[in-house]
Write an enzyme that holds these catalytic residues in place. Structure first.
Site, short mmCIF file in Angstrom:
data_model
loop_
_atom_site.label_atom_id
_atom_site.label_comp_id
_atom_site.label_asym_id
_atom_site.label_seq_id
_atom_site.Cartn_x
_atom_site.Cartn_y
_atom_site.Cartn_z
N GLY A 60 26.98 59.29 11.27
CA GLY A 60 28.32 59.88 11.24
C GLY A 60 28.98 60.04 12.59
O GLY A 60 30.10 60.51 12.68
N ASP B 62 30.92 58.78 15.89
CA ASP B 62 31.84 57.68 16.15
C ASP B 62 31.63 57.06 17.53
O ASP B 62 31.61 55.85 17.67
CB ASP B 62 33.29 58.15 16.01
CG ASP B 62 33.62 58.50 14.57
OD1 ASP B 62 33.24 57.72 13.69
OD2 ASP B 62 34.23 59.55 14.33
N ASP C 205 25.90 43.98 38.31
CA ASP C 205 25.90 43.87 36.85
C ASP C 205 24.71 43.02 36.36
O ASP C 205 24.52 41.89 36.81
CB ASP C 205 27.23 43.21 36.44
CG ASP C 205 27.35 42.89 34.97
OD1 ASP C 205 26.62 43.49 34.16
OD2 ASP C 205 28.19 42.03 34.63
N HIS D 280 33.82 30.76 22.12
CA HIS D 280 33.82 31.99 22.92
C HIS D 280 32.90 31.79 24.13
O HIS D 280 31.87 31.13 24.02
CB HIS D 280 33.31 33.18 22.10
CG HIS D 280 33.05 34.42 22.92
ND1 HIS D 280 34.08 35.16 23.49
CD2 HIS D 280 31.90 35.04 23.30
CE1 HIS D 280 33.57 36.17 24.17
NE2 HIS D 280 32.25 36.11 24.06
N SER E 55 31.13 34.08 27.52
CA SER E 55 30.86 35.44 28.00
C SER E 55 31.69 35.77 29.23
O SER E 55 32.12 34.88 29.98
CB SER E 55 29.37 35.55 28.32
OG SER E 55 29.10 36.82 28.91
N GLY E 56 31.86 37.05 29.46
CA GLY E 56 32.56 37.51 30.66
C GLY E 56 31.60 37.96 31.75
O GLY E 56 32.02 38.47 32.79
N HIS E 57 30.29 37.79 31.50
CA HIS E 57 29.29 38.25 32.47
C HIS E 57 28.56 37.07 33.09
O HIS E 57 28.27 36.07 32.43
CB HIS E 57 28.28 39.17 31.78
CG HIS E 57 28.89 40.42 31.23
ND1 HIS E 57 29.02 41.57 31.97
CD2 HIS E 57 29.43 40.68 30.01
CE1 HIS E 57 29.61 42.50 31.23
NE2 HIS E 57 29.87 41.98 30.03
N ASP F 154 32.45 63.01 16.97
CA ASP F 154 32.95 62.59 15.66
C ASP F 154 34.44 62.35 15.74
O ASP F 154 35.17 63.14 16.34
CB ASP F 154 32.70 63.70 14.62
CG ASP F 154 31.41 63.47 13.86
OD1 ASP F 154 30.81 62.40 14.04
OD2 ASP F 154 31.00 64.35 13.09
#
Length: 556
Positions: A46, A48, A193, A363, A365-367, A443
């Site tokens: 539950g 978010d 990163d 698609h 990747s951006g990494h 939540d």
């Protein structure tokens, strides 16, 4: 050389995906790089969103000088409203990143009078003892930055998220030259990163998507429904260009898609030719062969535009046989079930669904992959290296990539998790004391709806063993129970399956009442605990399960 220590305090993003946030402290001054969120695991029932616990910053609020944002992805800016709701500090970032943050703050309506400071690549700002230079990097979102933070003890480079794209679609190249210049002058610490460290070689350029997209536009005979991350402005620009070439109108569906495209267009980052946009309410009247719908919801989020289209629950569009649906995004680990369920719905409707790995790709990747991570290491040649942004296995693998620099300037690499600290002074770098960190579960995305651990524990308890509700009617004059206690059960066992057991359970509750003194029976709190304890022991002995037991005492 000052006697002050430089401290690196990861508040999130080390040993986990998302929640990226790094506090940097020198003496009595603290700056924080990014304040991201993450989406919850399945066991956080539950919930978010999940944000870092900023207790360290609350404890040191008088030293907290500024929040610096590298780019506008949710795992770097998603927690900003929750941080600023109680700690109002200046925020630095590019115009696009700050516009995304501002939109998020408007949604929360809880943070006012934030001091936004717009910066551009190559600009320097001074905050206390820190001089920060913003360095342009290529990533899957526009206006992404690395940071060169000059401190009295030396320079820290924080890459943010990046890949080294040699042919970016906007022709804004990764500023490797500035990184190399800092490398020549000497860098104390590199934070880089680690997301794609598992991938060998190089990440493909954003331009690699164009051939596949051209083929899709060429072959599509009817309506095209394309979903990508709303922050992928380069991908959206490509779709708009191809729509113009193939005589199609473009309709954007989904709140995040509309918000981000509006911001990007206003800032001149997204070009929209006159007459190409179509209002959602005009989709039904448009020739399917002349239409592209761009929808948010690549990860199968239940209420996203794409999910609603998949189950024919969108007021503006119904996918029909012969339509083409394109998922131009990676499947984020953990989201597979929801995404494949959505793809199944499209397939049942007769749509041609294009997704996953292929060559040319739909698609990229951006990494940066392993070779790009090595390139940055070789250019910066830091004295110390701290891999960031990834699970522990990725941080460890990234650390091993740097081993070839041993003897060429690199003294030590630190693989750390959130909450562990790094201290640097004139004698060198070492692990410092741990700080209290954690995660805050929220939540429905509102600042004041924090979900405590005990609530999540109860939800897990309910999901596994259900609950049992003993209902006892007590005569307020005599203190005696009027009838045999009733027992209501949900998620534990049905009355048919366990009628004998539930009858025995009623007797257990009745005996507890009978064996209690008159004084105890007039204290409902005591009686509830006694009933809970006796019933818990009985049910656990009989079934080896531990349902949540909530006695209800009615006074009649």
């Amino acid at each position: 050389m000052s006697d002050h220590k430089l401290q690196l305090v990861p508040l999130g993003g080390l040993g986990e995906f998302g929640m990226n946030s790094m506090a940097i402290r020198y003496g009595d001054d603290i700056i924080v790089v990014d304040a991201g969120m993450m989406f919850p695991d399945a066991e956080l029932l539950g919930v978010d969103i999940v944000t870092p616990d900023f207790a360290y910053l609350h404890k040191n609020r008088e030293h907290f000088r500024a929040l610096i944002l590298t780019h506008g992805h949710e795992d770097h800016i998603g927690a900003v409203p929750f941080l600023l709701s109680d700690l109002n500090v200046p925020v630095y970032g590019t115009a696009f990143t700050l516009a995304l943050v501002e939109r998020r703050l408007e949604e929360h309506e809880s943070v006012e009078n934030v001091q936004f400071n717009k910066v551009k690549p190559g600009e320097k700002v001074q905050i206390g003892p820190f001089v920060i230079e913003f360095i342009h990097v290529t990533h899957s979102i526009v206006s992404a930055m690395a940071l060169a933070i000059t401190t009295p003890l030396g320079v820290i480079i924080h890459t943010g998220d990046f890949k080294v794209d040699p042919t970016p679609t906007d022709n804004e190249l990764f500023d490797l030259h500035t990184l190399a210049e800092y490398g020549k002058r000497g860098v104390l610490l590199l934070m880089s990163d680690s997301t794609n460290v598992d991938r060998p070689g190089y990440t493909e350029s954003e331009r690699a998507v164009r051939p596949r997209m051209e083929e899709i536009f060429y072959r599509a005979e009817r309506r095209l429904v394309i979903s990508c991350f709303s922050s992928s402005i380069h991908r959206l620009q490509l779709i708009i260009e191809l729509a113009g070439e193939y005589g199609r109108k473009v309709a954007f569906l989904g709140r995040s898609m509309n918000n981000v495209t509006e911001i990007a267009h206003t800032l001149g980052l997204l070009e929209l030719p006159d007459g190409i946009l179509l209002r959602p309410q005009d989709i039904a009247q448009t020739d399917p062969a002349k239409l592209v719908v761009v929808a948010s919801g690549t990860q199968g989020e239940p209420m996203s535009a794409l999910s609603r289209i998949a189950v024919d629950n969108h007021k503006n569009i119904s996918v029909e046989r012969g339509d083409t649906v394109v998922l131009s995004a990676r499947i984020i680990p953990g989201n597979e079930k929801g995404i494949y369920r959505m793809i199944n719905h499209f397939a049942k409707r007769g749509a041609d669904v294009i997704y996953g790995s292929m060559n040319p790709p739909v698609h990229v990747s951006g990494h940066g992959s392993a070779e790009e991570l090595k390139l940055v290491l070789n250019l910066v040649r830091p004295r110390y290296f701290l891999p960031v942004h990834g699970e522990y296995r990725q941080l460890a693998k990234h650390a091993s990539l740097a081993q070839h620099l041993r003897g060429a300037g690199l003294e030590e690499t630190f693989v750390m998790e959130t909450g562990e600290t790094l201290e640097i002074d004139r004698h060198g770098a070492r692990r410092g004391e741990k700080v209290a960190v954690g995660r805050v579960c929220i939540d429905s995305g509102t600042v004041d709806e924090v979900v405590e651990d005990i609530v999540i524990r109860d939800r897990r308890h309910l999901s596994e063993d259900g609950f049992v509700l003993p209902i006892i009617a007590i005569n307020k004059h005599s203190g005696k129970n009027e009838t045999l206690p009733e027992i209501v059960s949900r998620g534990f066992m049905s009355f048919e399956d366990g009628s004998d057991l539930l009858q025995q359970a009623r007797q257990v509750v009745a005996r507890t009442l009978e064996s209690s003194s008159e004084e105890e029976r007039t204290d409902w709190g005591v009686m509830q605990e006694k009933i809970r304890g006796d019933l818990k022991r009985f049910l656990n002995k009989q079934t080896s399960r531990r349902p949540l037991i909530m006695p209800v005492i009615l006074e009649v």
